[in-house]
Write an enzyme that holds these catalytic residues in place. Structure first.
Site, mmCIF file in Angstrom:
data_model
loop_
_atom_site.group_PDB
_atom_site.id
_atom_site.type_symbol
_atom_site.label_atom_id
_atom_site.label_comp_id
_atom_site.label_asym_id
_atom_site.label_seq_id
_atom_site.Cartn_x
_atom_site.Cartn_y
_atom_site.Cartn_z
ATOM 1 N N GLY A 282 16.914 -43.222 -87.547
ATOM 2 C CA GLY A 282 15.832 -42.846 -86.643
ATOM 3 C C GLY A 282 14.830 -41.939 -87.327
ATOM 4 O O GLY A 282 15.133 -41.303 -88.348
ATOM 5 N N GLN B 25 8.373 -35.697 -88.245
ATOM 6 C CA GLN B 25 8.975 -35.781 -89.581
ATOM 7 C C GLN B 25 8.000 -36.318 -90.621
ATOM 8 O O GLN B 25 8.238 -36.176 -91.820
ATOM 9 C CB GLN B 25 10.227 -36.662 -89.553
ATOM 10 C CG GLN B 25 11.381 -36.032 -88.796
ATOM 11 C CD GLN B 25 12.609 -36.907 -88.864
ATOM 12 O OE1 GLN B 25 12.775 -37.810 -88.058
ATOM 13 N NE2 GLN B 25 13.463 -36.669 -89.849
ATOM 14 N N CYS C 155 20.116 -36.106 -91.369
ATOM 15 C CA CYS C 155 18.709 -36.198 -90.998
ATOM 16 C C CYS C 155 17.888 -36.431 -92.257
ATOM 17 O O CYS C 155 18.146 -35.811 -93.289
ATOM 18 C CB CYS C 155 18.283 -34.887 -90.323
ATOM 19 S SG CYS C 155 16.547 -34.844 -89.867
ATOM 20 N N LEU C 156 16.913 -37.324 -92.160
ATOM 21 C CA LEU C 156 16.064 -37.613 -93.317
ATOM 22 C C LEU C 156 15.293 -36.368 -93.761
ATOM 23 O O LEU C 156 14.873 -36.289 -94.910
ATOM 24 C CB LEU C 156 15.091 -38.750 -92.986
ATOM 25 C CG LEU C 156 15.738 -40.119 -92.729
ATOM 26 C CD1 LEU C 156 14.693 -41.124 -92.265
ATOM 27 C CD2 LEU C 156 16.469 -40.639 -93.967
ATOM 28 N N HIS D 236 19.184 -36.782 -81.078
ATOM 29 C CA HIS D 236 18.710 -36.191 -82.336
ATOM 30 C C HIS D 236 17.193 -36.316 -82.464
ATOM 31 O O HIS D 236 16.499 -35.355 -82.808
ATOM 32 C CB HIS D 236 19.432 -36.884 -83.495
ATOM 33 C CG HIS D 236 19.015 -36.448 -84.856
ATOM 34 N ND1 HIS D 236 19.852 -35.772 -85.721
ATOM 35 C CD2 HIS D 236 17.837 -36.602 -85.532
ATOM 36 C CE1 HIS D 236 19.197 -35.514 -86.856
ATOM 37 N NE2 HIS D 236 17.976 -36.024 -86.773
ATOM 38 N N GLU D 237 16.677 -37.519 -82.182
ATOM 39 C CA GLU D 237 15.232 -37.754 -82.367
ATOM 40 C C GLU D 237 14.409 -37.028 -81.305
ATOM 41 O O GLU D 237 13.328 -36.508 -81.611
ATOM 42 C CB GLU D 237 14.924 -39.256 -82.356
ATOM 43 C CG GLU D 237 15.613 -40.078 -83.454
ATOM 44 C CD GLU D 237 15.480 -39.491 -84.853
ATOM 45 O OE1 GLU D 237 14.465 -38.850 -85.162
ATOM 46 O OE2 GLU D 237 16.430 -39.665 -85.644
ATOM 47 N N HIS E 295 13.873 -33.570 -82.250
ATOM 48 C CA HIS E 295 12.770 -33.394 -83.222
ATOM 49 C C HIS E 295 11.437 -33.155 -82.502
ATOM 50 O O HIS E 295 10.606 -32.382 -82.974
ATOM 51 C CB HIS E 295 12.613 -34.644 -84.097
ATOM 52 C CG HIS E 295 13.480 -34.645 -85.322
ATOM 53 N ND1 HIS E 295 13.404 -33.696 -86.306
ATOM 54 C CD2 HIS E 295 14.436 -35.528 -85.742
ATOM 55 C CE1 HIS E 295 14.273 -33.974 -87.278
ATOM 56 N NE2 HIS E 295 14.918 -35.079 -86.955
HETATM 57 NI NI NI Z 1 16.376 -36.113 -88.048
#
Ligand code: NI
Length: 166
Positions: A46, A51, A91-92, A133-134, A137
């Site tokens: 995701g 991000q 997480c990216l 999670h997203e 963000h």
């Molecule tokens: Ni993330």
């Protein structure tokens, strides 16, 4: 279509609250395409717009193994949760790290699609985790704030091979 630079922990954009999307214009469609390109290039599950440095409430998720089943969420909102799951999360924006986070095992989310049509989506397990999670963000929250225990290093597959040879 472009791969955008993924912002990493320490970048203040990741701690800000994103703004609601009022209309889907050409720029927003480009943003969504770029988010998908960036997600698939990074082989993530995701990605949220902040991000890539854009403070808009847009999320893309793909939990399929083939990576060909994108879920696009505009202004997503969790409207129901149930149960509990405890598992590892990454997480990216926090590359090479993983930590244990408790999440609901089921979530129901209300969102808008590219035509600004409202829809709901339900998810369990990985999808429920990704949705939580997203959406975090979009509120400037990184999973590292919710970790129980240590944030650990992820071994790359090469490192695992080397460790096995030793
Ligand atoms: Ni993330």
């Amino acid at each position: 279509m472009a791969i955008r630079n993924i912002r990493e922990i320490g970048d203040s954009v990741l701690t800000k609250v994103s703004r609601e999307v009022k209309e889907v214009d050409k720029r927003l469609l480009v943003l969504i395409d770029d988010m998908l390109d960036t997600l698939y290039h990074a082989e993530g599950v995701g990605l949220a717009a902040p991000q890539i440095g854009v403070l808009k409430r847009v999320v893309v998720i793909d939990v399929s193994e083939e990576g060909n089943d994108p879920i696009i969420l505009i202004n997503p909102e969790i409207i129901a949760t149930d149960g509990c799951q405890v598992g590892d999360e990454g997480c990216l924006s926090v590359p090479g790290k993983v930590g244990t986070v408790e999440r609901p095992n089921y979530v129901k989310v209300k969102a808008y699609d590219k035509d600004m049509k409202e829809f709901t989506i339900e998810g369990t397990e990985l999808l429920a985790r990704a949705l939580c999670h997203e959406i975090d963000h979009l509120n400037g929250i990184l999973y590292v704030e919710k970790v129980t225990g240590d944030i650990r290093d992820v071994m790359s597959s090469e490192e695992v091979d080397e460790a096995n040879e030793e």
